[in-house]
Design a protein around this motif. Structure first.
Motif, PDB file in Angstrom:
ATOM      1  N   ASP A  89       0.830  -1.208   0.000  1.00  0.00           N
ATOM      2  CA  ASP A  89       0.000   0.000   0.000  1.00  0.00           C
ATOM      3  C   ASP A  89       0.865   1.260   0.000  1.00  0.00           C
ATOM      4  OD1 ASP A  89      -2.575   1.507   0.494  1.00  0.00           O
ATOM      5  OD2 ASP A  89      -1.511   2.012   2.339  1.00  0.00           O
ATOM      6  N   ILE A  90       1.920   1.257   0.799  1.00  0.00           N
ATOM      7  CA  ILE A  90       2.783   2.436   0.879  1.00  0.00           C
ATOM      8  C   ILE A  90       3.602   2.601  -0.393  1.00  0.00           C
ATOM      9  CG2 ILE A  90       4.769   3.425   2.086  1.00  0.00           C
ATOM     10  CD1 ILE A  90       3.558   2.292   4.677  1.00  0.00           C
ATOM     11  N   PHE A  91       4.154   1.518  -0.915  1.00  0.00           N
ATOM     12  CA  PHE A  91       4.981   1.635  -2.120  1.00  0.00           C
ATOM     13  C   PHE A  91       4.162   2.011  -3.346  1.00  0.00           C
ATOM     14  CE2 PHE A  91       8.043  -1.043   0.330  1.00  0.00           C
ATOM     15  CZ  PHE A  91       9.025  -0.073   0.400  1.00  0.00           C
ATOM     16  N   ASN A  92       2.911   1.592  -3.394  1.00  0.00           N
ATOM     17  CA  ASN A  92       2.052   2.037  -4.496  1.00  0.00           C
ATOM     18  C   ASN A  92       1.898   3.549  -4.492  1.00  0.00           C
ATOM     19  OD1 ASN A  92       1.306  -0.186  -6.127  1.00  0.00           O
ATOM     20  ND2 ASN A  92      -0.160  -0.895  -4.594  1.00  0.00           N
ATOM     21  N   GLU A  93       1.992   4.160  -3.329  1.00  0.00           N
ATOM     22  CA  GLU A  93       1.860   5.618  -3.240  1.00  0.00           C
ATOM     23  C   GLU A  93       3.176   6.348  -3.479  1.00  0.00           C
ATOM     24  OE1 GLU A  93      -0.712   7.735  -0.888  1.00  0.00           O
ATOM     25  OE2 GLU A  93      -1.820   6.029  -0.074  1.00  0.00           O
ATOM     26  N   ILE A  94       4.257   5.881  -2.875  1.00  0.00           N
ATOM     27  CA  ILE A  94       5.496   6.658  -2.958  1.00  0.00           C
ATOM     28  C   ILE A  94       6.337   6.306  -4.188  1.00  0.00           C
ATOM     29  CG2 ILE A  94       5.546   7.020  -0.472  1.00  0.00           C
ATOM     30  CD1 ILE A  94       7.756   4.944  -0.240  1.00  0.00           C
ATOM     31  N   LEU A  95       6.159   5.097  -4.733  1.00  0.00           N
ATOM     32  CA  LEU A  95       6.884   4.694  -5.944  1.00  0.00           C
ATOM     33  C   LEU A  95       5.978   4.668  -7.174  1.00  0.00           C
ATOM     34  CD1 LEU A  95       9.027   1.704  -4.586  1.00  0.00           C
ATOM     35  CD2 LEU A  95       9.713   4.100  -4.847  1.00  0.00           C
ATOM     36  N   CYS A 140       9.210   9.168  -5.398  1.00  0.00           N
ATOM     37  CA  CYS A 140      10.495   8.741  -4.863  1.00  0.00           C
ATOM     38  C   CYS A 140      11.199   7.793  -5.817  1.00  0.00           C
ATOM     39  CB  CYS A 140      10.318   8.028  -3.522  1.00  0.00           C
ATOM     40  SG  CYS A 140       9.592   9.062  -2.240  1.00  0.00           S
ATOM     41  N   GLY A 141      12.528   7.769  -5.703  1.00  0.00           N
ATOM     42  CA  GLY A 141      13.322   6.758  -6.375  1.00  0.00           C
ATOM     43  C   GLY A 141      13.469   5.545  -5.473  1.00  0.00           C
ATOM     44  N   LEU A 142      14.636   4.927  -5.498  1.00  0.00           N
ATOM     45  CA  LEU A 142      14.891   3.701  -4.752  1.00  0.00           C
ATOM     46  C   LEU A 142      14.517   3.852  -3.277  1.00  0.00           C
ATOM     47  CD1 LEU A 142      16.255   0.844  -5.004  1.00  0.00           C
ATOM     48  CD2 LEU A 142      18.375   1.974  -4.291  1.00  0.00           C
ATOM     49  N   CYS A 143      13.692   2.926  -2.779  1.00  0.00           N
ATOM     50  CA  CYS A 143      13.259   2.924  -1.380  1.00  0.00           C
ATOM     51  C   CYS A 143      13.429   1.521  -0.800  1.00  0.00           C
ATOM     52  CB  CYS A 143      11.806   3.373  -1.254  1.00  0.00           C
ATOM     53  SG  CYS A 143      11.534   5.139  -1.529  1.00  0.00           S
ATOM     54  N   VAL A 144      13.337   1.435   0.513  1.00  0.00           N
ATOM     55  CA  VAL A 144      13.650   0.191   1.217  1.00  0.00           C
ATOM     56  C   VAL A 144      12.540  -0.164   2.189  1.00  0.00           C
ATOM     57  CG1 VAL A 144      15.332  -0.988   2.682  1.00  0.00           C
ATOM     58  CG2 VAL A 144      16.099   0.770   1.067  1.00  0.00           C
ATOM     59  N   ALA A 145      12.188  -1.458   2.204  1.00  0.00           N
ATOM     60  CA  ALA A 145      11.357  -2.029   3.263  1.00  0.00           C
ATOM     61  C   ALA A 145      12.275  -2.840   4.164  1.00  0.00           C
ATOM     62  CB  ALA A 145      10.267  -2.917   2.682  1.00  0.00           C
ATOM     63  N   SER A 146      12.400  -2.432   5.408  1.00  0.00           N
ATOM     64  CA  SER A 146      13.293  -3.099   6.360  1.00  0.00           C
ATOM     65  C   SER A 146      12.450  -3.687   7.492  1.00  0.00           C
ATOM     66  CB  SER A 146      14.314  -2.094   6.918  1.00  0.00           C
ATOM     67  OG  SER A 146      15.169  -2.710   7.846  1.00  0.00           O
TER      68      SER A 146
END
Length: 265
Positions: A89-95, A140-146
């Motif tokens: 859900d978050i990556f669909n928004e920020i990426l 955003c460009g490259l992002c990380v799920a940690s």
């Protein structure tokens, strides 16, 4: 994403979401690591780049095989994280929809005495790492799920960052990146096991030496990019029996008509 999450991610360059994994899911992931601990290697320390404040007697541990490719049941906890609906859900928004799996450290293991990691991020001026706001939305460009599989308490060490540095206009002084003099701006991650930390690679980040022998640091990292962009060489899907959602994440970078996940709700 909620209104608070939008605000905090744009302000800070990261989010900490607690209790995303249940205790059962945390236990399953740690059991999978323990069952494959022979595949975890600790190299000679090099990430501290000679900084006296980051030196350790061993390098951080990581898998020599991507755990997404493990046989069942050991692959299942990591596959669950890869397509977890909270992260999706978050990556669909920020990426943007159609985001893709770029590459992964997968496991970061730190035991007492593990070196830190020289801070890096926004100072690289890497065009694949960015944060901007256009037409009412973050891009955003490259992002990380940690994914955090052990608790990180104050003073433990581990992941460290400079909040807000994903929008930095001036280079950070080397003394800050080496922790010789952090000018009071570097923070250590404090969070519970089961937390999901999402951060922009443009955020200045690294790690402090791991100081406690009460627990290891165990984090599972996935690095994701907008669908049209690649930081690393596009990997082949290593999952033995991938679902349609997993296959969509391993599409190579291109712009139009990309398959998307998590958009049926």
């Amino acid at each position: 994403m909620t209104e608070d999450q939008h605000f905090l991610f744009d302000l800070q360059g990261y989010l900490i979401l607690e209790n995303v994994l249940t205790q059962t899911e945390i236990d399953a992931a740690n059991a999978a690591i323990d069952a494959n601990i022979h595949l975890v290697k600790h190299p000679e320390p090099t990430l501290s780049k000679g900084s006296e404040n980051l030196l350790g007697n061993t390098g951080r541990g990581s898998f020599t095989q991507n755990p997404l490719s493990f046989d069942r049941p050991w692959c299942e906890p990591f596959r669950h994280m890869l397509t977890h609906p909270v992260a999706v859900d978050i990556f669909n928004e920020i990426l943007g929809t159609g985001f893709r799996y770029d590459h992964a450290q997968m496991l970061v293991r730190m035991v007492k005495g593990t070196e830190g990691h020289f801070l890096h991020g926004a100072t690289t001026r890497d065009p694949s790492q960015y944060h901007r706001f256009i037409d009412g939305r973050v891009q955003c460009g490259l992002c990380v799920a940690s994914w955090q599989l052990t608790e990180c308490k104050p003073g433990d060490g581990g992941f460290a960052f400079i909040p807000g540095s994903h929008k930095l206009n001036y280079r950070a002084p080397r003394k800050v990146l080496s922790l010789d003099d952090d000018l009071g701006v570097v923070e250590q991650l404090v969070c519970k096991s089961g937390s999901l930390v999402i951060f922009n690679e443009a955020l200045i980040h690294g790690a402090l030496p791991w100081k406690t022998d009460e627990r290891e640091r165990r984090s599972i990292l996935f690095k994701l990019s907008p669908g049209y962009l690649a930081w690393g060489r596009p990997p082949e899907c290593m999952i033995q029996d991938p679902t349609e959602e997993e296959l969509a994440l391993f599409e190579p970078p291109y712009r139009t008509n990309r398959p998307a996940i998590g958009m049926s709700k």
